[in-house]
Enzyme design. Structure first.
Site, PDB file in Angstrom:
ATOM      1  N   ALA A 119       2.957   2.770  -5.259  1.00 22.62           N
ATOM      2  CA  ALA A 119       2.738   1.822  -6.366  1.00 22.62           C
ATOM      3  C   ALA A 119       1.443   1.036  -6.146  1.00 22.62           C
ATOM      4  CB  ALA A 119       3.926   0.876  -6.480  1.00 22.62           C
ATOM      5  N   LEU A 175       8.971  -0.241  -6.491  1.00 20.86           N
ATOM      6  CA  LEU A 175      10.301  -0.655  -6.044  1.00 20.86           C
ATOM      7  C   LEU A 175      10.480  -2.168  -6.137  1.00 20.86           C
ATOM      8  CD1 LEU A 175      10.479   1.741  -2.968  1.00 20.86           C
ATOM      9  CD2 LEU A 175      11.535   2.072  -5.211  1.00 20.86           C
ATOM     10  N   VAL A 195       9.113   8.400   0.075  1.00 21.15           N
ATOM     11  CA  VAL A 195       9.885   9.628  -0.132  1.00 21.15           C
ATOM     12  C   VAL A 195       9.765  10.143  -1.574  1.00 21.15           C
ATOM     13  CG1 VAL A 195      11.568   9.448   1.720  1.00 21.15           C
ATOM     14  CG2 VAL A 195      11.988   8.257  -0.413  1.00 21.15           C
ATOM     15  N   LYS A 247       5.913  21.731 -10.795  1.00 23.61           N
ATOM     16  CA  LYS A 247       7.310  21.463 -11.177  1.00 23.61           C
ATOM     17  C   LYS A 247       7.470  21.705 -12.678  1.00 23.61           C
ATOM     18  CE  LYS A 247      10.622  17.703 -11.578  1.00 23.61           C
ATOM     19  NZ  LYS A 247      10.872  16.260 -11.428  1.00 23.61           N
ATOM     20  N   ALA A 252       8.820  13.995  -6.218  1.00 21.35           N
ATOM     21  CA  ALA A 252       8.883  14.754  -7.472  1.00 21.35           C
ATOM     22  C   ALA A 252       8.450  13.832  -8.598  1.00 21.35           C
ATOM     23  CB  ALA A 252      10.301  15.241  -7.718  1.00 21.35           C
ATOM     24  N   THR A 302      11.840   9.307 -11.956  1.00 18.19           N
ATOM     25  CA  THR A 302      11.260   8.359 -12.907  1.00 18.19           C
ATOM     26  C   THR A 302      10.493   7.197 -12.266  1.00 18.19           C
ATOM     27  OG1 THR A 302      13.507   7.459 -13.001  1.00 18.19           O
ATOM     28  CG2 THR A 302      12.769   8.791 -14.861  1.00 18.19           C
ATOM     29  N   GLY A 345       0.823  -1.204   0.000  1.00 14.63           N
ATOM     30  CA  GLY A 345       0.000   0.000   0.000  1.00 14.63           C
ATOM     31  C   GLY A 345       0.859   1.257   0.000  1.00 14.63           C
ATOM     32  N   SER A 347       0.736  -3.548   5.174  1.00 13.34           N
ATOM     33  CA  SER A 347       0.987  -3.715   6.596  1.00 13.34           C
ATOM     34  C   SER A 347       1.422  -2.382   7.184  1.00 13.34           C
ATOM     35  CB  SER A 347       2.092  -4.763   6.783  1.00 13.34           C
ATOM     36  OG  SER A 347       2.633  -4.654   8.065  1.00 13.34           O
ATOM     37  N   ILE A 390       7.846   6.867 -10.086  1.00 12.96           N
ATOM     38  CA  ILE A 390       6.382   6.874 -10.132  1.00 12.96           C
ATOM     39  C   ILE A 390       5.925   6.784 -11.596  1.00 12.96           C
ATOM     40  CG2 ILE A 390       4.338   8.303  -9.658  1.00 12.96           C
ATOM     41  CD1 ILE A 390       5.783   9.165  -7.033  1.00 12.96           C
TER      42      ILE A 390
HETATM   43  C1  LIG Z   1      15.581   7.833  -1.769  1.00 22.28           C
HETATM   44  C2  LIG Z   1      14.410   7.713  -2.670  1.00 22.28           C
HETATM   45  C3  LIG Z   1      13.875   8.853  -3.270  1.00 22.28           C
HETATM   46  C4  LIG Z   1      12.804   8.742  -4.165  1.00 22.28           C
HETATM   47  N1  LIG Z   1      12.332   9.857  -4.792  1.00 22.28           N
HETATM   48  C5  LIG Z   1      11.405   9.705  -5.758  1.00 22.28           C
HETATM   49  C6  LIG Z   1      10.936  10.818  -6.497  1.00 22.28           C
HETATM   50  O1  LIG Z   1      11.303  11.965  -6.243  1.00 22.28           O
HETATM   51  N2  LIG Z   1      10.039  10.605  -7.480  1.00 22.28           N
HETATM   52  C7  LIG Z   1       9.576   9.350  -7.785  1.00 22.28           C
HETATM   53  O2  LIG Z   1       8.805   9.202  -8.728  1.00 22.28           O
HETATM   54  N3  LIG Z   1       9.947   8.306  -7.054  1.00 22.28           N
HETATM   55  C8  LIG Z   1      10.856   8.448  -6.061  1.00 22.28           C
HETATM   56  N4  LIG Z   1      11.246   7.364  -5.345  1.00 22.28           N
HETATM   57  C9  LIG Z   1      10.588   6.103  -5.559  1.00 22.28           C
HETATM   58  C10 LIG Z   1       9.278   6.095  -4.849  1.00 22.28           C
HETATM   59  O3  LIG Z   1       9.444   6.348  -3.482  1.00 22.28           O
HETATM   60  C11 LIG Z   1       8.658   4.749  -5.048  1.00 22.28           C
HETATM   61  O4  LIG Z   1       8.717   4.364  -6.384  1.00 22.28           O
HETATM   62  C12 LIG Z   1       7.241   4.796  -4.694  1.00 22.28           C
HETATM   63  O5  LIG Z   1       7.054   5.362  -3.445  1.00 22.28           O
HETATM   64  C13 LIG Z   1       6.668   3.432  -4.724  1.00 22.28           C
HETATM   65  O6  LIG Z   1       7.091   2.690  -3.640  1.00 22.28           O
HETATM   66  P1  LIG Z   1       6.424   1.301  -3.512  1.00 22.28           P
HETATM   67  O7  LIG Z   1       4.976   1.514  -3.369  1.00 22.28           O
HETATM   68  O8  LIG Z   1       6.902   0.446  -4.619  1.00 22.28           O
HETATM   69  O9  LIG Z   1       7.058   0.671  -2.185  1.00 22.28           O
HETATM   70  P2  LIG Z   1       6.851   1.018  -0.639  1.00 22.28           P
HETATM   71  O10 LIG Z   1       6.546   2.433  -0.418  1.00 22.28           O
HETATM   72  O11 LIG Z   1       8.047   0.435   0.047  1.00 22.28           O
HETATM   73  O12 LIG Z   1       5.582   0.172  -0.202  1.00 22.28           O
HETATM   74  C14 LIG Z   1       5.662  -1.214   0.056  1.00 22.28           C
HETATM   75  C15 LIG Z   1       4.347  -1.706   0.617  1.00 22.28           C
HETATM   76  O13 LIG Z   1       4.394  -3.119   0.761  1.00 22.28           O
HETATM   77  C16 LIG Z   1       3.888  -3.482   2.041  1.00 22.28           C
HETATM   78  N5  LIG Z   1       4.485  -4.741   2.438  1.00 22.28           N
HETATM   79  C17 LIG Z   1       5.783  -5.122   2.333  1.00 22.28           C
HETATM   80  N6  LIG Z   1       5.945  -6.353   2.870  1.00 22.28           N
HETATM   81  C18 LIG Z   1       4.723  -6.756   3.313  1.00 22.28           C
HETATM   82  C19 LIG Z   1       4.242  -7.926   3.986  1.00 22.28           C
HETATM   83  N7  LIG Z   1       5.039  -8.941   4.323  1.00 22.28           N
HETATM   84  N8  LIG Z   1       2.931  -7.975   4.305  1.00 22.28           N
HETATM   85  C20 LIG Z   1       2.078  -6.946   4.002  1.00 22.28           C
HETATM   86  N9  LIG Z   1       2.483  -5.832   3.367  1.00 22.28           N
HETATM   87  C21 LIG Z   1       3.790  -5.732   3.050  1.00 22.28           C
HETATM   88  C22 LIG Z   1       4.301  -2.309   2.924  1.00 22.28           C
HETATM   89  O14 LIG Z   1       3.524  -2.261   4.080  1.00 22.28           O
HETATM   90  C23 LIG Z   1       4.009  -1.141   1.993  1.00 22.28           C
HETATM   91  O15 LIG Z   1       2.637  -0.834   2.070  1.00 22.28           O
HETATM   92  C24 LIG Z   1      12.263   7.460  -4.432  1.00 22.28           C
HETATM   93  C25 LIG Z   1      12.764   6.338  -3.780  1.00 22.28           C
HETATM   94  C26 LIG Z   1      13.828   6.441  -2.915  1.00 22.28           C
HETATM   95  C27 LIG Z   1      14.361   5.207  -2.242  1.00 22.28           C
END
Ligand SMILES: Cc1cc2nc3c(=O)[nH]c(=O)nc-3n(C[C@H](O)[C@H](O)[C@H](O)COP(=O)(O)OP(=O)(O)OC[C@H]3O[C@@H](n4cnc5c(N)ncnc54)[C@H](O)[C@@H]3O)c2cc1C
Length: 504
Positions: free
Chosen positions: A18, A336, A50, A81, A53, A347, A15, A42, A349
């Site tokens: 992505a 991620l 984070v 932006k 942008a 890039t 959640g 979770s 998002i």
């Molecule tokens: C340093 C940094 C800077 C960034 N800056 C940018 C930016 O400026 N612009 C941009 O487009 N992107 C940026 N990103 C990327 C951006 O943060 C991510 O692409 C975006 O937030 C998506 O993250 P996510 O949803 O894939 O993962 P996460 O935010 O890590 O979410 C993972 C989810 O999975 C759940 N989960 C994991 N394991 C379990 C489990 N066992 N049981 C139940 N749930 C679980 C967690 O609870 C969470 O809800 C950045 C990333 C980093 C590391």
């Protein structure tokens, strides 16, 4: 032959941005389908949150699912932006701006930068930036919406947002829940695979409940719970070209004057971002752990905050690269979980969005046709690699010799696909564009010129215009752009008038 049985239950794991982008898009585009959508997250584990942008494509995503722009801006503390200001990348003290827009307009059919190159040969010292309306607006902290049917090419620009990623996920969560997505706040403790073909069958939740599904979307973040943990898909590591492997993020108080651009400043062992939101300033230092310790990176970031810190440093580790397959069996990895390229051009998002688009284009039935899945993977891989090359150019192009990271970057061997691009531009100012590019001609020209990679000759078509006329036309264009930029409102005033944050 495809098994025509339709997908009846989609299970999204995660959640973060992505997960909720995927849930919202599926809730919208799958709305006439009788199947169910569930999302497991979770709150104990939390999100990265984070990503602040974005690229202009986010506007297509939001409008595509019917989100009202001003409502979204108010509820996510967003600012506009117009591009990215790069500071100290080419050389210490050097600056250039990457707008989401073309420069000037074609001259005798040749791309504008050839006219600019010729004018330089004639003694004109103007910068490329002066031929971009958003870049000039940004230099004066101003913002305006692009004209819908512009009379002049320069008025045809795009913009993106800076926003609070946590609030954006919450916004999309409300949107998705209102459209029937079921949410489970539980920890997944096991993943069950089908004995026959190794496809994912079900998730085991921490209370023992088993959640069965047909299609699983892995948005579990860096851990890639399904795509890697269960399916062992493999990861392609790009650290040899993009050596930064850690980041520390730390928001600070806003100075009240949000810039309409992201600031990316090269530092001793990486680079620092500064992203203005309405209620705070986002900051982070992306660095290479071979060249600086975590403590030093935190200290370096703290020393350069523009206001009082609002949180403890948030340390993150990553390996740049991508999953070998973003779609494996009945699992699609987004965000991620699918891969990570450092956020230098915002890039991640956008890649989530483009992964969702591929999922929708090749939406499967329970047969999961191999040819469809292979094509989706080919397109996604292509896109990742084009972005990878663009980001590598930011390192390869440097002329800095002051620290080990920059000396190594300048000398490193690069992918042949990128070398070919650089060679063609250096030879004749030609921008090579492969299939799957996220960044167009103007973006590449920005980087080449920003790093002082200038061609030995220009397109002969611009020689059709007489010298004095060409320099006069360019001067007029600069004046027109400057006047248009100065007529725009200050960014802060624009926000206050149209989309000041509502209290959350
Ligand atoms: C340093 C940094 C800077 C960034 N800056 C940018 C930016 O400026 N612009 C941009 O487009 N992107 C940026 N990103 C990327 C951006 O943060 C991510 O692409 C975006 O937030 C998506 O993250 P996510 O949803 O894939 O993962 P996460 O935010 O890590 O979410 C993972 C989810 O999975 C759940 N989960 C994991 N394991 C379990 C489990 N066992 N049981 C139940 N749930 C679980 C967690 O609870 C969470 O809800 C950045 C990333 C980093 C590391």
């Amino acid at each position: 032959m495809s098994n025509r049985e339709e997908i009846s239950h989609i299970v999204i794991v995660g959640g973060g941005t992505a997960g909720w982008m995927t849930a919202a898009a599926l809730a919208h585009f799958w709305r006439r389908h009788p199947g169910r959508i569930s999302l497991v997250e979770s709150s104990e584990i939390g999100t990265v949150g984070v990503g602040e942008a974005t690229l202009p494509t986010i506007r297509d995503f939001n409008s595509g699912i019917g989100i009202d722009e001003l409502d979204f801006l108010r509820k996510t503390q967003a600012t506009f932006k117009l591009g990215i200001e790069f500071e100290d990348w080419n050389q210490l003290g050097g600056k250039f701006f990457h707008p989401f827009a073309p420069y000037g307009a074609k001259v005798n059919g040749a791309p504008f930068h050839h006219a600019w190159l010729r004018a330089r040969e004639l003694g004109d010292s103007s910068s490329l930036r002066e031929y971009s309306l958003p870049a000039v607006m940004a230099a004066h902290d101003r913002f305006a919406q692009p004209v819908r049917q512009p009379a002049a090419a320069f008025a045809n620009f795009a913009y993106a947002y800076h926003f609070d990623a946590g609030l954006y996920a919450r916004y999309l969560r409300e949107y998705s829940l209102a459209r029937g997505v079921r949410r489970f706040d539980r920890r997944i403790v096991d993943v069950g695979l089908r004995g026959t073909d190794g496809y994912i069958d079900s998730l085991v939740l921490d209370d023992g409940e088993r959640l069965k599904g047909d299609l699983f979307i892995d948005c579990s973040g860096f851990r890639g719970l399904l795509i890697e943990g269960a399916l062992k898909t493999g990861y392609e590591d790009w650290t040899q070209w993009l050596p930064c492997d850690r980041a520390v993020a730390m928001p600070c108080e806003s100075n009240g004057i949000p810039t309409p651009y992201t600031l990316a400043s090269a530092r001793e062992a990486g680079w620092q971002w500064r992203i203005p939101l309405q209620h705070r300033m986002g900051n982070g230092y992306v660095y290479c752990s071979r060249h600086i310790s975590d403590d030093e990176a935190v200290a370096s970031l703290q020393a350069r905050l523009s206001g009082a810190p609002l949180a403890e440093p948030n340390l993150l580790r990553f390996t740049t690269g991508r999953r070998k397959l973003f779609w494996n069996r009945n699992c699609v990895a987004l965000g991620l979980a699918g891969g990570f390229i450092e956020p230098l051009e915002s890039t991640s998002i956008a890649l989530v969005q483009s992964g969702i688009a591929k999922l929708l284009t090749f939406f499967p039935d329970q047969g999961f046709e191999a040819v469809d899945v292979a094509e989706a993977n080919r397109l996604m891989n292509e896109e990742y690699e084009r972005i990878r090359d663009f980001i590598i150019l930011h390192y390869k192009g440097t002329r800095r010799e002051d620290t080990a990271l920059w000396r190594e970057s300048h000398r490193m061997a690069i992918p042949e696909t990128l070398q070919h691009k650089i060679d063609l531009f250096a030879s004749r100012g030609h921008v090579v564009e492969y299939a799957g590019e996220s960044f167009g001609e103007a973006s590449w020209v920005t980087m080449y010129s920003g790093f002082g990679i200038l061609p030995g000759r220009h397109d002969p078509r611009v020689d059709d215009t007489e010298d004095a006329l060409l320099t006069r036309q360019l001067a007029q264009l600069r004046d027109t752009i400057r006047s248009a930029a100065m007529a725009a409102m200050p960014h802060a005033a624009y926000i206050a008038r149209h989309c000041a944050a509502s209290i959350n």
